[in-house]
Design an enzyme around this catalytic site. Structure first.
Site, PDB file in Angstrom:
ATOM      1  N   CYS A  44       1.540   3.933   0.162  1.00  0.00           N
ATOM      2  CA  CYS A  44       2.929   2.817  -0.128  1.00  0.00           C
ATOM      3  C   CYS A  44       3.842   2.896   0.848  1.00  0.00           C
ATOM      4  N   CYS A  90       2.581  -0.154   1.826  1.00  0.00           N
ATOM      5  CA  CYS A  90       3.730  -1.931   0.869  1.00  0.00           C
ATOM      6  C   CYS A  90       4.931  -1.703   1.866  1.00  0.00           C
ATOM      7  N   LYS A  93       3.936  -3.301   5.304  1.00  0.00           N
ATOM      8  CA  LYS A  93       3.604  -4.629   5.022  1.00  0.00           C
ATOM      9  C   LYS A  93       5.070  -5.363   5.172  1.00  0.00           C
ATOM     10  N   TYR A 137      -5.714  -8.457  -0.912  1.00  0.00           N
ATOM     11  CA  TYR A 137      -4.772  -8.695  -0.596  1.00  0.00           C
ATOM     12  C   TYR A 137      -4.344  -7.752   0.821  1.00  0.00           C
ATOM     13  N   GLU A 143      -3.028 -10.497   3.689  1.00  0.00           N
ATOM     14  CA  GLU A 143      -1.569 -10.359   3.244  1.00  0.00           C
ATOM     15  C   GLU A 143      -0.914  -9.798   5.177  1.00  0.00           C
ATOM     16  N   HIS A 180      19.738 -23.841 -12.217  1.00  0.00           N
ATOM     17  CA  HIS A 180      19.870 -24.960 -11.159  1.00  0.00           C
ATOM     18  C   HIS A 180      21.073 -24.562  -9.438  1.00  0.00           C
ATOM     19  N   GLU A 217      12.892 -22.047 -11.725  1.00  0.00           N
ATOM     20  CA  GLU A 217      13.262 -22.876 -12.895  1.00  0.00           C
ATOM     21  C   GLU A 217      12.299 -23.796 -12.870  1.00  0.00           C
TER      22      GLU A 217
HETATM   23  P1  FAD Z   1      -1.293   7.050  -2.372  1.00  0.00           P
HETATM   24  O1  FAD Z   1       0.180   7.461  -1.995  1.00  0.00           O
HETATM   25  O2  FAD Z   1      -2.574   7.070  -1.286  1.00  0.00           O
HETATM   26  O3  FAD Z   1      -0.855   9.252  -1.445  1.00  0.00           O
HETATM   27  C1  FAD Z   1      -1.822   9.956  -2.615  1.00  0.00           C
HETATM   28  C2  FAD Z   1      -1.644  11.507  -1.135  1.00  0.00           C
HETATM   29  O4  FAD Z   1      -2.298  12.198  -1.026  1.00  0.00           O
HETATM   30  C3  FAD Z   1      -1.706  10.722   0.721  1.00  0.00           C
HETATM   31  O5  FAD Z   1      -0.571  11.327   0.977  1.00  0.00           O
HETATM   32  C4  FAD Z   1      -2.709  11.727   1.297  1.00  0.00           C
HETATM   33  O6  FAD Z   1      -2.927  12.238   2.456  1.00  0.00           O
HETATM   34  C5  FAD Z   1      -2.869  13.011  -0.293  1.00  0.00           C
HETATM   35  N1  FAD Z   1      -3.680  13.687  -0.412  1.00  0.00           N
HETATM   36  C6  FAD Z   1      -4.818  13.346  -0.214  1.00  0.00           C
HETATM   37  N2  FAD Z   1      -5.625  14.271   0.183  1.00  0.00           N
HETATM   38  C7  FAD Z   1      -5.368  15.216  -0.659  1.00  0.00           C
HETATM   39  C8  FAD Z   1      -5.156  16.984  -0.480  1.00  0.00           C
HETATM   40  N3  FAD Z   1      -6.308  17.501  -0.694  1.00  0.00           N
HETATM   41  N4  FAD Z   1      -4.444  17.874  -0.379  1.00  0.00           N
HETATM   42  C9  FAD Z   1      -3.263  17.563  -0.388  1.00  0.00           C
HETATM   43  N5  FAD Z   1      -3.191  16.131  -0.718  1.00  0.00           N
HETATM   44  C10 FAD Z   1      -3.405  14.953  -0.195  1.00  0.00           C
HETATM   45  N6  FAD Z   1       1.218  -1.242  -4.056  1.00  0.00           N
HETATM   46  C11 FAD Z   1       2.245  -2.192  -4.643  1.00  0.00           C
HETATM   47  O7  FAD Z   1       2.254  -1.870  -5.740  1.00  0.00           O
HETATM   48  N7  FAD Z   1       2.510  -3.476  -3.490  1.00  0.00           N
HETATM   49  C12 FAD Z   1       2.565  -3.197  -2.835  1.00  0.00           C
HETATM   50  O8  FAD Z   1       3.244  -4.902  -1.831  1.00  0.00           O
HETATM   51  C13 FAD Z   1       1.541  -2.901  -2.219  1.00  0.00           C
HETATM   52  N8  FAD Z   1       0.970  -2.798  -0.603  1.00  0.00           N
HETATM   53  C14 FAD Z   1      -0.356  -2.206   0.381  1.00  0.00           C
HETATM   54  C15 FAD Z   1       0.138  -2.636   1.026  1.00  0.00           C
HETATM   55  C16 FAD Z   1      -1.552  -1.775   1.969  1.00  0.00           C
HETATM   56  C17 FAD Z   1      -1.963  -1.816   3.033  1.00  0.00           C
HETATM   57  C18 FAD Z   1      -2.012  -0.870   0.743  1.00  0.00           C
HETATM   58  C19 FAD Z   1      -3.202  -0.439   2.320  1.00  0.00           C
HETATM   59  C20 FAD Z   1      -1.305  -0.400  -0.102  1.00  0.00           C
HETATM   60  C21 FAD Z   1      -0.748  -1.326  -0.777  1.00  0.00           C
HETATM   61  N9  FAD Z   1      -0.190  -0.892  -1.723  1.00  0.00           N
HETATM   62  C22 FAD Z   1       0.425  -1.326  -2.743  1.00  0.00           C
HETATM   63  C23 FAD Z   1      -1.053  -0.090  -2.855  1.00  0.00           C
HETATM   64  C24 FAD Z   1      -0.195   0.935  -2.529  1.00  0.00           C
HETATM   65  O9  FAD Z   1       0.262   1.743  -1.263  1.00  0.00           O
HETATM   66  C25 FAD Z   1      -0.899   2.317  -4.041  1.00  0.00           C
HETATM   67  O10 FAD Z   1      -1.394   1.808  -5.122  1.00  0.00           O
HETATM   68  C26 FAD Z   1      -0.141   3.825  -4.100  1.00  0.00           C
HETATM   69  O11 FAD Z   1      -0.248   4.153  -2.810  1.00  0.00           O
HETATM   70  C27 FAD Z   1      -1.048   4.774  -4.901  1.00  0.00           C
HETATM   71  O12 FAD Z   1      -0.260   5.775  -4.462  1.00  0.00           O
HETATM   72  P2  FAD Z   1      -1.260   7.451  -5.558  1.00  0.00           P
HETATM   73  O13 FAD Z   1       0.265   7.757  -5.958  1.00  0.00           O
HETATM   74  O14 FAD Z   1      -1.943   7.414  -6.325  1.00  0.00           O
HETATM   75  O15 FAD Z   1      -1.288   7.568  -3.377  1.00  0.00           O
HETATM   76  P1  NDP Z   2      -9.872  -4.743  -2.343  1.00  0.00           P
HETATM   77  O1  NDP Z   2     -11.330  -4.316  -2.906  1.00  0.00           O
HETATM   78  O2  NDP Z   2      -8.847  -5.752  -2.747  1.00  0.00           O
HETATM   79  O3  NDP Z   2     -10.943  -5.845  -1.853  1.00  0.00           O
HETATM   80  C1  NDP Z   2     -11.694  -5.738  -0.503  1.00  0.00           C
HETATM   81  C2  NDP Z   2     -12.677  -6.771   0.082  1.00  0.00           C
HETATM   82  O4  NDP Z   2     -13.130  -6.946   0.971  1.00  0.00           O
HETATM   83  C3  NDP Z   2     -12.931  -8.141  -0.724  1.00  0.00           C
HETATM   84  O5  NDP Z   2     -11.987  -9.477  -0.228  1.00  0.00           O
HETATM   85  C4  NDP Z   2     -14.100  -7.199  -0.048  1.00  0.00           C
HETATM   86  O6  NDP Z   2     -15.221  -8.942  -0.554  1.00  0.00           O
HETATM   87  C5  NDP Z   2     -14.806  -7.538   0.615  1.00  0.00           C
HETATM   88  N1  NDP Z   2     -15.042  -6.829   1.500  1.00  0.00           N
HETATM   89  C6  NDP Z   2     -16.213  -6.099   0.629  1.00  0.00           C
HETATM   90  N2  NDP Z   2     -16.922  -4.773   2.388  1.00  0.00           N
HETATM   91  C7  NDP Z   2     -17.132  -5.564   2.881  1.00  0.00           C
HETATM   92  C8  NDP Z   2     -17.046  -5.802   3.740  1.00  0.00           C
HETATM   93  N3  NDP Z   2     -18.816  -4.953   3.823  1.00  0.00           N
HETATM   94  N4  NDP Z   2     -17.640  -6.788   4.545  1.00  0.00           N
HETATM   95  C9  NDP Z   2     -17.079  -7.563   4.757  1.00  0.00           C
HETATM   96  N5  NDP Z   2     -16.095  -7.797   3.560  1.00  0.00           N
HETATM   97  C10 NDP Z   2     -15.987  -6.540   2.355  1.00  0.00           C
HETATM   98  O7  NDP Z   2      -9.638  -3.949  -0.874  1.00  0.00           O
HETATM   99  P2  NDP Z   2      -8.030  -3.979  -0.264  1.00  0.00           P
HETATM  100  O8  NDP Z   2      -8.296  -3.230   1.122  1.00  0.00           O
HETATM  101  O9  NDP Z   2      -7.142  -5.634   0.264  1.00  0.00           O
HETATM  102  O10 NDP Z   2      -6.363  -3.883  -1.501  1.00  0.00           O
HETATM  103  C11 NDP Z   2      -6.842  -2.537  -2.081  1.00  0.00           C
HETATM  104  C12 NDP Z   2      -6.056  -2.302  -3.267  1.00  0.00           C
HETATM  105  O11 NDP Z   2      -4.227  -2.115  -2.380  1.00  0.00           O
HETATM  106  C13 NDP Z   2      -5.292  -3.965  -4.212  1.00  0.00           C
HETATM  107  O12 NDP Z   2      -6.733  -3.269  -5.123  1.00  0.00           O
HETATM  108  C14 NDP Z   2      -4.015  -3.676  -4.044  1.00  0.00           C
HETATM  109  O13 NDP Z   2      -4.284  -2.924  -5.644  1.00  0.00           O
HETATM  110  C15 NDP Z   2      -3.567  -2.984  -3.273  1.00  0.00           C
HETATM  111  N6  NDP Z   2      -3.151  -3.117  -2.535  1.00  0.00           N
HETATM  112  C16 NDP Z   2      -1.614  -4.225  -2.859  1.00  0.00           C
HETATM  113  C17 NDP Z   2      -1.100  -4.897  -2.581  1.00  0.00           C
HETATM  114  C18 NDP Z   2       0.345  -5.468  -3.354  1.00  0.00           C
HETATM  115  O14 NDP Z   2       0.776  -5.415  -4.731  1.00  0.00           O
HETATM  116  N7  NDP Z   2       0.868  -7.058  -2.737  1.00  0.00           N
HETATM  117  C19 NDP Z   2      -0.741  -5.094  -0.863  1.00  0.00           C
HETATM  118  C20 NDP Z   2      -2.634  -4.412  -0.500  1.00  0.00           C
HETATM  119  C21 NDP Z   2      -3.318  -3.822  -1.718  1.00  0.00           C
HETATM  120  P3  NDP Z   2     -15.771  -9.435  -1.663  1.00  0.00           P
HETATM  121  O15 NDP Z   2     -15.264 -10.339  -2.439  1.00  0.00           O
HETATM  122  O16 NDP Z   2     -17.105 -10.115  -0.869  1.00  0.00           O
HETATM  123  O17 NDP Z   2     -16.277  -8.387  -2.299  1.00  0.00           O
END
Ligand code: FAD
Ligand code: NDP
Length: 526
Positions: free
Chosen positions: A90, A95, A98, A231, A235, A501, A506
């Site tokens: 995140c 997050c 982004k 997502y 985004e 408002h 609203e």
């Molecule tokens: P993570 O935050 O992924 O942390 C896991 C950590 O463990 C990492 O640092 C990893 O390197 C470490 N790790 C892994 N294996 C090991 C190991 N064996 N030993 C030591 N360390 C290890 N969520 C939202 O709510 N709002 C958003 O706007 C949003 N935007 C997102 C945008 C993007 C582009 C992405 C990819 C995700 C977004 N998410 C968003 C999702 C959010 O980032 C994740 O749901 C959240 O970070 C999950 O937290 P976590 O603690 O499960 O794991």
């Molecule tokens: P998702 O798993 O939500 O979606 C994957 C997307 O990739 C789908 O549109 C899927 O299509 C497509 N896809 C999968 N495999 C292929 C392939 N081989 N070729 C082409 N298209 C493919 O993944 P995201 O990475 O977008 O997000 C992961 C999670 O991270 C989300 O579920 C969300 O919980 C979290 N997140 C939250 C955000 C927020 O809160 N604003 C922002 C970003 C991430 P199809 O529908 O056809 O399977």
């Protein structure tokens, strides 16, 4: 492997039913492992593997409660070598960068609005990618540092090492210098998160990047292809276009699977109107680098091969749970086919090993919600149950969420499709309205692209089971209504609420037109 056959939603909007966790008895709610004594000779009371959203929150809470805690965090570099600091997805590659880049794009639109409001903004205003990336990365650096300090303040021992189980109480830790040590603990919390998937086609890792690389790109992305339609894809495509770059989204099937498709398609239309190209029913098959430095992408679209050149190709096709290489088999922890750990109250099948965040499927609710606040809340509640006598379970139902596309989409509860499947069309009353924010009028922005929808269960006093808003600041709006939904708000609760408002929120206090009536829901003026 029974879990693989169940319907698992990784989408918080595909819910809305009363939470099964609410049915948990007080005895169940103490579901902590009592098999071993609390007095022990292990190195730590608790070792947390993963310093992301969930792991950090849980470790700090356990430290605050006086437990002897270690937290391991280690980032394996991406195929192109990108790496980052403490804080997980995140903060570093999710997050935070982004939302900041989304804001950079929104500011670009505001500059255009500003002209209508009398500001003499020159027409040829340029955006400086490098400056934005540096500012974003500086902010992330300060957060990384803040987490280290917070761990120290809570007496949590931070180990910058990769952890692998050798047995159910022992972890082998390998640091950056490849030095290996072993640590033991009474309990473990696995919070290793996920990493982006690659499509496994020629050139994918060599020439393509993912969100793990994108937010620190030192040079502008140029003409960009984003593959995926959920997502991350929408985004990122949104802000890349908003910053002025030629942007294409390659969609395999539908936009935003699991979300209300009416709103998903409205987002698609909005993005198309704002210059984003969509290549639909298409999947890439190959990426090659040309002498010019351009990336040539070959793809299949409805059985026909297509080719196009880009400067940047970004995979946004979902994420893989980081559970396959951490010795869970040695510890006896089961994972499903896609690597998710099925938990009950965050407890795995091994009594003293717990898991939270992106890597879990909550068995009672069948939810696998990859969202930061979910990981944080689940971690804190778990630690309080383990060490502070709490009985409060995590509730995975009706979790609000927002997609930060150029026009934001906030949702809570059921999509219209899922509500019809769950309750039956006749048992629902769906109220809706298009609207135009006041601020958009002078700015001469589009009419009727913003939208509000409430899905109500007629058999339950029109309890609101689905909330959907498309418009500016949808995240802020949805957060507030999330509380109303948690409190079981009905349509009459919304009607009894006095609006503020002039706001867009609203709109939800004055919804009158039902879908069933067929009355025009589009608006003129405000
Ligand atoms: P993570 O935050 O992924 O942390 C896991 C950590 O463990 C990492 O640092 C990893 O390197 C470490 N790790 C892994 N294996 C090991 C190991 N064996 N030993 C030591 N360390 C290890 N969520 C939202 O709510 N709002 C958003 O706007 C949003 N935007 C997102 C945008 C993007 C582009 C992405 C990819 C995700 C977004 N998410 C968003 C999702 C959010 O980032 C994740 O749901 C959240 O970070 C999950 O937290 P976590 O603690 O499960 O794991
Ligand atoms: P998702 O798993 O939500 O979606 C994957 C997307 O990739 C789908 O549109 C899927 O299509 C497509 N896809 C999968 N495999 C292929 C392939 N081989 N070729 C082409 N298209 C493919 O993944 P995201 O990475 O977008 O997000 C992961 C999670 O991270 C989300 O579920 C969300 O919980 C979290 N997140 C939250 C955000 C927020 O809160 N604003 C922002 C970003 C991430 P199809 O529908 O056809 O399977």
């Amino acid at each position: 492997m029974e879990a693989e056959h169940k319907i698992i939603s990784n989408n918080p909007v595909a819910d809305g039913v009363p939470s099964p966790t609410k049915e948990v008895t007080m005895a169940d709610a103490r579901l902590v492992d009592a098999e071993e004594p609390e007095d022990h000779t292990y190195d730590y009371d608790l070792i947390v593997i993963g310093g992301g959203s969930g792991g950090l929150a849980a470790a700090k809470e356990a430290g605050r409660l006086g437990k002897k805690v270690a937290l391991l965090d280690f980032v394996v570099p991406t195929p192109t070598g990108t790496t980052w600091g403490l804080g997980g997805t995140c903060v570093n590659v999710g997050c935070i960068p982004k939302k900041l880049m989304h804001q950079a794009a929104l500011l670009g639109e505001s500059l255009k609005d500003a002209q209508h409001y009398g500001w003499a903004v020159p027409d040829n205003v340029n955006h400086d990618w490098e400056k934005m990336v540096n500012a974003v990365q500086d902010h992330i650096g300060s957060l990384n540092w803040g987490y280290r300090v917070a761990l120290r303040e809570k007496n949590v021992n931070y180990l910058n090492a990769y952890g692998v189980f050798v047995d159910s109480h022992t972890l082998e830790c390998t640091d950056r210098a490849k030095k290996v040590t072993r640590v033991t603990a009474r309990r473990f919390l696995v919070a290793t998160g996920g990493r982006p998937k690659y499509p496994d086609i020629p050139g994918d890792r060599e020439f393509g990047i993912t969100s793990d690389d994108f937010f620190s790109l030192p040079t502008p992305p140029g003409k960009t292809l984003v593959v995926g339609a959920s997502y991350v894809a929408l985004e990122c495509a949104g802000f890349v276009r908003g910053l002025g770059y030629d942007t294409t989204v390659m969609v395999r099937s539908i936009l935003l699977r699991g979300f209300d498709q009416q709103l998903a398609n409205m987002i698609g239309q909005y993005m198309e109107c704002h210059g984003i190209k969509f290549v639909r029913s298409a999947v890439p098959t190959k990426v090659e680098k040309l002498e010019s430095g351009k990336l040539r992408v070959t793809f299949q679209q409805d059985g026909v091969e297509g080719v196009e050149e880009y400067d940047t190709v970004m995979w946004a096709i979902g994420r893989e749970a980081e559970t396959k290489k951490i010795g869970l088999d040695k510890a006896g922890v089961q994972v499903d086919r896609i690597g998710k750990i099925h938990t009950v109250m965050e407890r795995t099948n091994v009594p003293h090993i717990y898991a939270i965040g992106d890597i879990i499927v909550d068995e009672p609710s069948q939810r696998s919600l990859e969202l930061t606040p979910v990981a944080i809340k689940a971690g804190i509640l778990l630690v309080r149950r383990l060490y502070a006598g709490s009985t409060q379970p995590m509730d995975y139902i009706n979790v609000p969420t927002t997609v930060f596309t150029p026009i934001e989409y906030g949702a809570i509860g059921y999509s219209e499709e899922d509500a019809i499947a769950q309750f039956g069309e006749d048992n629902l009353e769906i109220y809706h309205s298009y609207f135009k924010p006041l601020e958009w009028t002078i700015a001469e922005r589009d009419d009727n692209v913003c939208y509000a929808k409430l899905i109500c269960d007629k058999r339950d006093s029109e309890r609101v089971v689905g909330f959907h808003v498309l418009g500016p600041n949808a995240g802020e709006i949805t957060q507030g209504f999330g509380t109303a939904m948690k409190a079981g708000a009905t349509k009459s609760t919304f009607d009894a609420t006095v609006g503020i408002h002039p706001t867009t929120a609203e709109e939800f206090t004055t919804l009158e037109v039902t879908k069933r009536s067929g009355v025009e829901a589009q608006k003129k003026g405000c």
